[in-house]
Design a protein around this motif. Sequence first.
Motif, PDB file in Angstrom:
ATOM      1  N   ALA A 180       0.839  -1.202   0.000  1.00 56.86           N
ATOM      2  CA  ALA A 180       0.000   0.000   0.000  1.00 56.86           C
ATOM      3  C   ALA A 180       0.874   1.252   0.000  1.00 56.86           C
ATOM      4  N   LYS A 181       0.498   2.218  -0.793  1.00 54.62           N
ATOM      5  CA  LYS A 181       1.242   3.483  -0.876  1.00 54.62           C
ATOM      6  C   LYS A 181       0.438   4.653  -0.303  1.00 54.62           C
ATOM      7  N   ASN A 182      -0.852   4.695  -0.677  1.00 54.57           N
ATOM      8  CA  ASN A 182      -1.733   5.780  -0.242  1.00 54.57           C
ATOM      9  C   ASN A 182      -2.940   5.198   0.496  1.00 54.57           C
ATOM     10  N   ASN A 199      -8.503   8.741  -4.170  1.00 52.71           N
ATOM     11  CA  ASN A 199      -8.109   7.523  -4.881  1.00 52.71           C
ATOM     12  C   ASN A 199      -7.071   6.683  -4.119  1.00 52.71           C
ATOM     13  N   ASP A 251      -5.287   3.368  -2.355  1.00 55.98           N
ATOM     14  CA  ASP A 251      -5.287   1.941  -2.671  1.00 55.98           C
ATOM     15  C   ASP A 251      -5.723   1.102  -1.464  1.00 55.98           C
ATOM     16  N   SER A 262     -10.886  -0.028  -3.303  1.00 55.40           N
ATOM     17  CA  SER A 262      -9.692  -0.105  -2.453  1.00 55.40           C
ATOM     18  C   SER A 262      -9.748  -1.320  -1.530  1.00 55.40           C
ATOM     19  N   LYS A 263      -8.575  -1.793  -1.123  1.00 59.45           N
ATOM     20  CA  LYS A 263      -8.500  -2.789  -0.057  1.00 59.45           C
ATOM     21  C   LYS A 263      -9.085  -2.155   1.207  1.00 59.45           C
ATOM     22  N   GLN A 288     -10.723  -8.763  -0.374  1.00 58.00           N
ATOM     23  CA  GLN A 288     -10.694  -7.299  -0.288  1.00 58.00           C
ATOM     24  C   GLN A 288     -10.336  -6.843   1.114  1.00 58.00           C
TER      25      GLN A 288
END
Length: 381
Positions: free
Chosen positions: A167-169, A222, A224, A249-250, A274
């Motif tokens: 995950a980044k954001n 947006n 992730d 998103s997860k 998810q």
Amino acid sequence: MQLNTKMISLCGTMALTLAGMASAQEQVVRIGHVGPLTGAIAHLGKDNENGARMAIDELNAKGIVLDGKKTKFELASEDDGADPKQATSVAQKLVDARVSGVIGHMTSGTTIPASKIYYDAGIPQISPSATNPKYTRQGFNTAFRVVANDGQLGGALGRYAAQSLKAKNVAVIDDRTAYGQGVAEEFSKAAKAAGVTIVTTQFTNDKATDFTAILTAIKAKNPDMVFFGGMDAVGGPMLRQMKQLGIKSKFMGGDGLCSSDLPKLAGDGLEDEQVVCAEAGGVPDSEKKAMDDFKAAYKKKFNQDVVIYAPYVYDSLMTMADAMQKAGSADPKKYLPILAKLSHKGVTGNIAFDSKGDIKDGSLTLYTYKGGARTKIATVK
């Protein structure tokens, strides 16, 4: 004939005397249990109460002797409605009823304020599920817990989000309860340290049903991944609305989200894999049989599956009773010092407490959901 009548009379008197002596050698030990038996998370509170009843029934089947007397254990179960004010009211009720110990409360928001009342009365309290670190940082020698705290749980989830899920954001939501806020803050701290960007932090409450405004704000970012600090009764409907808004998103959360009821609460909003969540406990595969046996016995007794915390409630009560047996007494003054140093083998693993009352070497189990069923990923320390 007259002699026989006298003998019969004498025998009857002796029998009554012996019965009276036997009665005098019996005692009742009351153990309190508190959880939300009404309201949105009553399914979790009832699960807890069932775990306590299993322990009480098993103890009574053993014919335990304390203080030289055969002991009957009774459960004094109270409903705090997951409300802090109601929690302090029922805590005082249990103190006034002179219970020997308390198993509960379920949520951090109720456990923390109630703990002061039990401490002032000198009554040991073991929470099976409260994870906010503040609970055991108040200096109360009567406060214990059998699950890992939010620092461990939120930290593990933050690292897992970054390292394993890449995950980044991430958008963060919490329900403003002591539990939800605490686990979200610990997650954010660990995720940031691992290089994740928190793109927005949003708030709801533990009784909310409409999340359109906060989810719309999140969709614009947006992310992730969405992290939710709160319970399944809110997380399930939130997943439904995420799907309606096209947010793919997860979705990650702590133990409050991680229940067997989440698929039912989320409906078609729950996509395979998810959701990733963590239970503040769990056993490695090498110790899985005891847990499986407990779950089978639970289903046979109550005709339903364990939701989350019942095994931890069962272990909490059995640990307290073990301390009483080793002390030979249900008097809190006598068994509390034993409880603080005890090592008890439970169905959820070995239970021993550190100097604050936190469980030593607490485990965490990561789960996802596939085909509408909770599926284990791994158990970590």
